[in-house]
Structure formats: structure tokens, C-alpha cells
Design a protein around this motif. Sequence first.
Motif, PDB file in Angstrom:
ATOM      1  N   PRO A  81      12.223   6.269   3.371  1.00 20.86           N
ATOM      2  CA  PRO A  81      11.487   7.427   3.904  1.00 20.86           C
ATOM      3  C   PRO A  81      10.726   8.202   2.843  1.00 20.86           C
ATOM      4  O   PRO A  81       9.909   9.068   3.184  1.00 20.86           O
ATOM      5  CB  PRO A  81      12.600   8.293   4.514  1.00 20.86           C
ATOM      6  CG  PRO A  81      13.840   7.912   3.769  1.00 20.86           C
ATOM      7  CD  PRO A  81      13.689   6.453   3.446  1.00 20.86           C
ATOM      8  N   ASN A  82      10.964   7.909   1.569  1.00 15.67           N
ATOM      9  CA  ASN A  82      10.268   8.614   0.498  1.00 15.67           C
ATOM     10  C   ASN A  82       8.963   7.918   0.102  1.00 15.67           C
ATOM     11  O   ASN A  82       8.340   8.290  -0.887  1.00 15.67           O
ATOM     12  CB  ASN A  82      11.172   8.731  -0.734  1.00 15.67           C
ATOM     13  CG  ASN A  82      12.368   9.626  -0.473  1.00 15.67           C
ATOM     14  OD1 ASN A  82      12.254  10.639   0.224  1.00 15.67           O
ATOM     15  ND2 ASN A  82      13.524   9.258  -1.008  1.00 15.67           N
ATOM     16  N   ARG A  83       8.577   6.914   0.871  1.00 16.57           N
ATOM     17  CA  ARG A  83       7.319   6.208   0.603  1.00 16.57           C
ATOM     18  C   ARG A  83       6.471   6.205   1.875  1.00 16.57           C
ATOM     19  O   ARG A  83       6.999   6.154   2.986  1.00 16.57           O
ATOM     20  CB  ARG A  83       7.590   4.771   0.134  1.00 16.57           C
ATOM     21  CG  ARG A  83       8.411   4.694  -1.151  1.00 16.57           C
ATOM     22  CD  ARG A  83       8.672   3.233  -1.513  1.00 16.57           C
ATOM     23  NE  ARG A  83       7.439   2.533  -1.837  1.00 16.57           N
ATOM     24  CZ  ARG A  83       7.330   1.195  -1.927  1.00 16.57           C
ATOM     25  NH1 ARG A  83       8.390   0.440  -1.684  1.00 16.57           N
ATOM     26  NH2 ARG A  83       6.190   0.642  -2.236  1.00 16.57           N
ATOM     27  N   ALA A  84       5.166   6.246   1.708  1.00 14.12           N
ATOM     28  CA  ALA A  84       4.254   6.268   2.853  1.00 14.12           C
ATOM     29  C   ALA A  84       2.963   5.538   2.469  1.00 14.12           C
ATOM     30  O   ALA A  84       2.665   5.343   1.288  1.00 14.12           O
ATOM     31  CB  ALA A  84       3.947   7.700   3.284  1.00 14.12           C
ATOM     32  N   ARG A  85       2.247   5.123   3.482  1.00 13.42           N
ATOM     33  CA  ARG A  85       0.969   4.441   3.264  1.00 13.42           C
ATOM     34  C   ARG A  85      -0.067   4.981   4.237  1.00 13.42           C
ATOM     35  O   ARG A  85       0.248   5.692   5.191  1.00 13.42           O
ATOM     36  CB  ARG A  85       1.107   2.944   3.472  1.00 13.42           C
ATOM     37  CG  ARG A  85       1.413   2.529   4.910  1.00 13.42           C
ATOM     38  CD  ARG A  85       1.320   1.016   5.046  1.00 13.42           C
ATOM     39  NE  ARG A  85       1.685   0.552   6.366  1.00 13.42           N
ATOM     40  CZ  ARG A  85       0.868   0.510   7.414  1.00 13.42           C
ATOM     41  NH1 ARG A  85      -0.380   0.963   7.282  1.00 13.42           N
ATOM     42  NH2 ARG A  85       1.274   0.052   8.583  1.00 13.42           N
ATOM     43  N   ASN A  86      -1.312   4.609   4.000  1.00  6.75           N
ATOM     44  CA  ASN A  86      -2.398   4.994   4.887  1.00  6.75           C
ATOM     45  C   ASN A  86      -2.227   4.301   6.232  1.00  6.75           C
ATOM     46  O   ASN A  86      -1.836   3.146   6.302  1.00  6.75           O
ATOM     47  CB  ASN A  86      -3.747   4.621   4.263  1.00  6.75           C
ATOM     48  CG  ASN A  86      -4.916   5.027   5.137  1.00  6.75           C
ATOM     49  OD1 ASN A  86      -5.357   4.280   5.995  1.00  6.75           O
ATOM     50  ND2 ASN A  86      -5.428   6.218   4.909  1.00  6.75           N
TER      51      ASN A  86
ATOM     52  N   ARG B  38       5.351   6.192   7.327  1.00 10.99           N
ATOM     53  CA  ARG B  38       6.463   6.053   6.399  1.00 10.99           C
ATOM     54  C   ARG B  38       6.869   4.590   6.262  1.00 10.99           C
ATOM     55  O   ARG B  38       6.648   3.772   7.158  1.00 10.99           O
ATOM     56  CB  ARG B  38       7.675   6.869   6.879  1.00 10.99           C
ATOM     57  CG  ARG B  38       7.541   8.371   6.698  1.00 10.99           C
ATOM     58  CD  ARG B  38       8.869   9.045   6.966  1.00 10.99           C
ATOM     59  NE  ARG B  38       8.752  10.490   6.929  1.00 10.99           N
ATOM     60  CZ  ARG B  38       8.801  11.222   5.822  1.00 10.99           C
ATOM     61  NH1 ARG B  38       8.977  10.633   4.651  1.00 10.99           N
ATOM     62  NH2 ARG B  38       8.702  12.543   5.883  1.00 10.99           N
ATOM     63  N   HIS B  39       7.496   4.283   5.133  1.00  9.44           N
ATOM     64  CA  HIS B  39       8.060   2.950   4.927  1.00  9.44           C
ATOM     65  C   HIS B  39       9.252   2.776   5.872  1.00  9.44           C
ATOM     66  O   HIS B  39      10.073   3.694   6.025  1.00  9.44           O
ATOM     67  CB  HIS B  39       8.509   2.808   3.469  1.00  9.44           C
ATOM     68  CG  HIS B  39       8.810   1.400   3.073  1.00  9.44           C
ATOM     69  ND1 HIS B  39       9.976   0.750   3.437  1.00  9.44           N
ATOM     70  CD2 HIS B  39       8.081   0.505   2.345  1.00  9.44           C
ATOM     71  CE1 HIS B  39       9.965  -0.473   2.947  1.00  9.44           C
ATOM     72  NE2 HIS B  39       8.827  -0.655   2.283  1.00  9.44           N
ATOM     73  N   PRO B  40       9.372   1.634   6.540  1.00 12.71           N
ATOM     74  CA  PRO B  40      10.472   1.466   7.505  1.00 12.71           C
ATOM     75  C   PRO B  40      11.859   1.532   6.883  1.00 12.71           C
ATOM     76  O   PRO B  40      12.836   1.809   7.582  1.00 12.71           O
ATOM     77  CB  PRO B  40      10.184   0.075   8.108  1.00 12.71           C
ATOM     78  CG  PRO B  40       9.326  -0.611   7.099  1.00 12.71           C
ATOM     79  CD  PRO B  40       8.507   0.441   6.454  1.00 12.71           C
TER      80      PRO B  40
ATOM     81  N   PRO C  28       0.797  -1.237   0.000  1.00 11.19           N
ATOM     82  CA  PRO C  28       0.000   0.000   0.000  1.00 11.19           C
ATOM     83  C   PRO C  28       0.829   1.287   0.000  1.00 11.19           C
ATOM     84  O   PRO C  28       0.264   2.370   0.105  1.00 11.19           O
ATOM     85  CB  PRO C  28      -0.786  -0.114   1.317  1.00 11.19           C
ATOM     86  CG  PRO C  28       0.134  -0.872   2.226  1.00 11.19           C
ATOM     87  CD  PRO C  28       0.888  -1.839   1.337  1.00 11.19           C
ATOM     88  N   TYR C  29       2.143   1.167  -0.116  1.00 11.75           N
ATOM     89  CA  TYR C  29       2.984   2.360  -0.015  1.00 11.75           C
ATOM     90  C   TYR C  29       2.947   3.182  -1.310  1.00 11.75           C
ATOM     91  O   TYR C  29       2.935   2.634  -2.410  1.00 11.75           O
ATOM     92  CB  TYR C  29       4.422   1.971   0.317  1.00 11.75           C
ATOM     93  CG  TYR C  29       4.577   1.483   1.740  1.00 11.75           C
ATOM     94  CD1 TYR C  29       4.780   2.382   2.783  1.00 11.75           C
ATOM     95  CD2 TYR C  29       4.510   0.123   2.027  1.00 11.75           C
ATOM     96  CE1 TYR C  29       4.916   1.935   4.085  1.00 11.75           C
ATOM     97  CE2 TYR C  29       4.647  -0.331   3.332  1.00 11.75           C
ATOM     98  CZ  TYR C  29       4.842   0.572   4.356  1.00 11.75           C
ATOM     99  OH  TYR C  29       4.973   0.140   5.640  1.00 11.75           O
TER     100      TYR C  29
END
Length: 217
Positions: free
Chosen positions: A198-203, A193-195, A169-170
Motif C-alpha cells: 500500500p505504500n507504492r502507487a502508479r499512474n 495502489r500496489h496490490p 511503474p510503481y
Amino acid sequence: MQAKCLAAELNQWQKETPKIIPLNEDVLLTLGKEEFQKLRHDLEMVLSTIQSKNEKLKEDLEREQQWLDEQEQILESLNTVYNELKNQVVPFSESRIFNELKTKMVNIKEYKETLLFTLGGFLEDHFPLPDGKVKKKKKNLQEPTAQLITLHEMLEILINKLFDVPHDPYVKISDSFWPPYIELLLRNGIALRHPEDPNRARNGYGSVSLTVILQSQ
């Protein structure tokens, strides 16, 4: 010793000559009375035994009758409950159930669309882009200009990604995501944020209500 005593008694009886009882009227009357008394005694014992058995049978019958009465009362109560439940049961209809579910789904979908529309208008009014417009050109001397998107659009992207690709979902945080809004979502747990990237994120699965953002405004 008992066998020797019996053998001696037998020998004594064999030596004696039996006396013949004269069959006159008095003797016959005496013998008849003795036989009658013996028969009467035996019959009294039989009568006592029968009466004792009758008493026991009477007690058993009373217990069985009491048990039968209790079972009839229980059966009557169960029949009453059954009739009450039978009157309360609504006839099952697959088509009716399907139509009800279908109607509920339509109502939920319409309610969802109304909420999203209302939320979108609220966010656009209270969380505008830097210049107050829905879209804006972001100037950068080293990178090409990127068109910023609203907070509402950011949330829609995160939610749609979550439902469309639940195993990944990122979303990549591009230049069109205004950094203050990204930090706002991350700080309130609405985005994660993605662990490793850091340039990816999800709900954030709604772990913190959106009302937190609204209250912060």
C-alpha cells in the motif's frame, strides 16, 4: 430368320436372268429424269442443312457481337474511372511524407509542453500545499522533516515513472507526498495502489480524466 430370308432372296436373284434395258431415247430420257430428281432431292436436303447451320451461326454471331459490345462498354467505363483516379492521385514522395510527419511531431510536442505548462500553473494555483506555498516543511516529532511537493510534481513523478520504467511503474509514497492529495488521486482513479504494497502507487493510465479533480475543487 433374317439371315435365312436374305439367303433365299439371294438364291432367287441368282436364278433370274437380268433384263437388258434397251438404250433408246425414251429410256435414256426416263433414266435421266430419275437421276435428276434424285440429285435434286439430295441437293435440297444439303441446302436445308446448310441454311439451318447458317441460322445457328448467325445467332451465335449476334450473341458474340452483343457480348463484345458489352465488354467494350465496360472497358470504356473502366478507362474513364482510371483516368479520373489517375488525375486525383498525388505523386508519392518519401521526403515530403517524412517532413510532414516530422512537422506534426514537433507541433504535437509543442502542444504537449504548452498543456503541461498550463496544467502546472493551474494546479499550483488551485491545489496549493497546506500553507499555500509551493514547498513546505512538514514537522514530525518522531521522523525527520520532509519537504512536501505540489500536486503537479506528484503527477509528473507518476507519469515519468510510467514512461521510463513501464514494466515497473510503481512509485514509493514518501513523506513528501501530501496525504490528502494522494487520497484525491486514488479516489478518482488517477493513481492506483500496489496490490501487495500500500505504500507504492502508479499512474492510472488516465482512466479517469483529470477534470474530475478540477471539478471536485
